[in-house]
Design an enzyme around this catalytic site. Structure first.
Site, PDB file in Angstrom:
ATOM      1  N   GLU A 212       0.808  -1.226   0.000  1.00  0.00           N
ATOM      2  CA  GLU A 212       0.000   0.000   0.000  1.00  0.00           C
ATOM      3  C   GLU A 212       0.841   1.275   0.000  1.00  0.00           C
ATOM      4  O   GLU A 212       0.361   2.343   0.386  1.00  0.00           O
ATOM      5  CB  GLU A 212      -0.962   0.005   1.201  1.00  0.00           C
ATOM      6  CG  GLU A 212      -1.971  -1.125   1.208  1.00  0.00           C
ATOM      7  CD  GLU A 212      -2.949  -1.123   0.029  1.00  0.00           C
ATOM      8  OE1 GLU A 212      -2.757  -0.339  -0.917  1.00  0.00           O
ATOM      9  OE2 GLU A 212      -3.873  -1.934   0.069  1.00  0.00           O
TER      10      GLU A 212
ATOM     11  N   HIS B  65      -2.752   2.212   8.294  1.00  0.00           N
ATOM     12  CA  HIS B  65      -3.787   1.488   7.548  1.00  0.00           C
ATOM     13  C   HIS B  65      -3.986   0.140   8.221  1.00  0.00           C
ATOM     14  O   HIS B  65      -3.013  -0.509   8.606  1.00  0.00           O
ATOM     15  CB  HIS B  65      -3.347   1.277   6.095  1.00  0.00           C
ATOM     16  CG  HIS B  65      -4.178   0.262   5.376  1.00  0.00           C
ATOM     17  ND1 HIS B  65      -5.531   0.430   5.164  1.00  0.00           N
ATOM     18  CD2 HIS B  65      -3.872  -0.955   4.843  1.00  0.00           C
ATOM     19  CE1 HIS B  65      -6.009  -0.622   4.513  1.00  0.00           C
ATOM     20  NE2 HIS B  65      -5.019  -1.487   4.319  1.00  0.00           N
TER      21      HIS B  65
ATOM     22  N   HIS C 201      -7.248  -3.254   8.957  1.00  0.00           N
ATOM     23  CA  HIS C 201      -8.535  -3.857   8.612  1.00  0.00           C
ATOM     24  C   HIS C 201      -9.307  -4.175   9.898  1.00  0.00           C
ATOM     25  O   HIS C 201      -9.633  -5.337  10.151  1.00  0.00           O
ATOM     26  CB  HIS C 201      -8.336  -5.157   7.824  1.00  0.00           C
ATOM     27  CG  HIS C 201      -7.568  -5.039   6.545  1.00  0.00           C
ATOM     28  ND1 HIS C 201      -7.247  -6.124   5.750  1.00  0.00           N
ATOM     29  CD2 HIS C 201      -7.033  -3.957   5.910  1.00  0.00           C
ATOM     30  CE1 HIS C 201      -6.573  -5.722   4.679  1.00  0.00           C
ATOM     31  NE2 HIS C 201      -6.413  -4.412   4.755  1.00  0.00           N
TER      32      HIS C 201
ATOM     33  N   TYR D  73     -19.941  12.978  19.284  1.00  0.00           N
ATOM     34  CA  TYR D  73     -19.137  14.191  19.084  1.00  0.00           C
ATOM     35  C   TYR D  73     -17.674  13.903  18.725  1.00  0.00           C
ATOM     36  O   TYR D  73     -16.998  14.728  18.116  1.00  0.00           O
ATOM     37  CB  TYR D  73     -19.237  15.115  20.313  1.00  0.00           C
ATOM     38  CG  TYR D  73     -18.337  14.743  21.473  1.00  0.00           C
ATOM     39  CD1 TYR D  73     -16.989  15.116  21.482  1.00  0.00           C
ATOM     40  CD2 TYR D  73     -18.816  14.016  22.556  1.00  0.00           C
ATOM     41  CE1 TYR D  73     -16.157  14.776  22.531  1.00  0.00           C
ATOM     42  CE2 TYR D  73     -17.992  13.672  23.609  1.00  0.00           C
ATOM     43  CZ  TYR D  73     -16.661  14.056  23.591  1.00  0.00           C
ATOM     44  OH  TYR D  73     -15.829  13.715  24.612  1.00  0.00           O
TER      45      TYR D  73
ATOM     46  N   HIS E 210     -12.518  -3.194   2.220  1.00  0.00           N
ATOM     47  CA  HIS E 210     -11.091  -3.262   2.499  1.00  0.00           C
ATOM     48  C   HIS E 210     -10.766  -2.948   3.971  1.00  0.00           C
ATOM     49  O   HIS E 210     -10.413  -3.843   4.717  1.00  0.00           O
ATOM     50  CB  HIS E 210     -10.365  -2.296   1.540  1.00  0.00           C
ATOM     51  CG  HIS E 210      -8.889  -2.381   1.573  1.00  0.00           C
ATOM     52  ND1 HIS E 210      -8.079  -1.953   0.538  1.00  0.00           N
ATOM     53  CD2 HIS E 210      -8.039  -2.813   2.532  1.00  0.00           C
ATOM     54  CE1 HIS E 210      -6.822  -2.148   0.853  1.00  0.00           C
ATOM     55  NE2 HIS E 210      -6.766  -2.673   2.060  1.00  0.00           N
TER      56      HIS E 210
ATOM     57  N   TYR F 265      -8.363  20.741  22.564  1.00  0.00           N
ATOM     58  CA  TYR F 265      -8.316  19.617  23.493  1.00  0.00           C
ATOM     59  C   TYR F 265      -6.872  19.230  23.782  1.00  0.00           C
ATOM     60  O   TYR F 265      -6.052  19.135  22.882  1.00  0.00           O
ATOM     61  CB  TYR F 265      -9.064  18.416  22.888  1.00  0.00           C
ATOM     62  CG  TYR F 265      -9.004  17.172  23.728  1.00  0.00           C
ATOM     63  CD1 TYR F 265      -9.684  17.085  24.927  1.00  0.00           C
ATOM     64  CD2 TYR F 265      -8.260  16.073  23.312  1.00  0.00           C
ATOM     65  CE1 TYR F 265      -9.634  15.934  25.699  1.00  0.00           C
ATOM     66  CE2 TYR F 265      -8.209  14.911  24.070  1.00  0.00           C
ATOM     67  CZ  TYR F 265      -8.895  14.848  25.255  1.00  0.00           C
ATOM     68  OH  TYR F 265      -8.836  13.712  26.019  1.00  0.00           O
TER      69      TYR F 265
END
Ligand code: 13P
Length: 211
Positions: A70, A89, A91, A110, A152, A205
């Protein structure tokens, strides 16, 4: 911790946290004119710093092992998003379940604002490891720090690997919550005004000590 060691530690954490399985995840960190990225198909437990691949801005890879399959979207995201220094990335089960159904995540909670907007988009399906997948992933991430990939998985990005990894956990939590809502019915959503309000608040935050 070096960038190479940070990639290995976070790859292992992806699996030990239950966010991923096997070697279907991959992680990159901006480096020089390109990126350092986990190698394709190598079990995370056996990874050593020298196993991490380098890919330059032209897509030329160097290193002991080939980079993640990827690498296209990792590199394109880093080249097109100066606000991003790390890409995760994976799954994860609930993100992938929604992605299989082609569902974007609407403003059910939120915390979606931590990703920069009211929705988590789902990029249309393109086969893994291609420039075509990279194109739809970059588009789904526009103005956002996370997206789903149809049939994916998901991608999160951050200013640091710590932030991108934290968002990976938050995205899976949102996906799990949305899945639970769908089991019960169509959930009520936060309004545009409510999301705008959180977007403003959440940008501050954290621990803002002025030492
Ligand atoms: P790697 O090439 O990084 O092992 O990834 C496989 C995969 O599942 C990509 O989506």
């Amino acid at each position: 911790m070096s960038k190479r060691k940070a990639i290995i530690a976070h790859c292992r954490a992806l699996n030990s946290s239950g966010l991923n399985q096997g070697t279907s995840g991959n992680i990159s960190i901006r480096h020089q004119d390109g990126m350092l990225i986990s190698p394709t198909s190598r079990p995370y437990d056996s990874l050593q710093p020298e196993d991490i691949a380098f890919v330059d801005q032209n897509g030329k890879a160097t290193g002991k092992f080939a980079p993640s399959s990827e690498w296209h979207f990792h590199l394109d995201i880093l080249l097109q998003r100066p606000d991003v220094n790390a890409v995760v990335h994976a799954h994860p089960t609930y993100c992938t379940t929604l992605a299989i159904m082609g569902k974007e995540i609407p403003p059910i909670h939120y915390m979606i604002a931590a990703f920069g907007g009211a929705t988590i988009r789902c990029a249309p399906y393109e086969i893994y490891g291609t420039a075509a997948l990279s194109k739809v992933a970059v588009a789904a991430l526009e103005g956002r720090k996370g997206c789903l990939l149809a049939h994916h998985g998901m991608i999160t990005v951050g200013q640091s690997i710590e932030q991108a990894f934290w968002l990976a956990g938050e995205l899976e939590a949102l996906a799990r919550q949305y899945h639970g809502c769908l089991v019960l019915g169509e959930p009520p959503l936060l309004s545009d005004e409510q999301i705008e309000e959180v977007l403003e608040k959440i940008s501050g935050y954290g621990q803002n000590h002025s030492s």
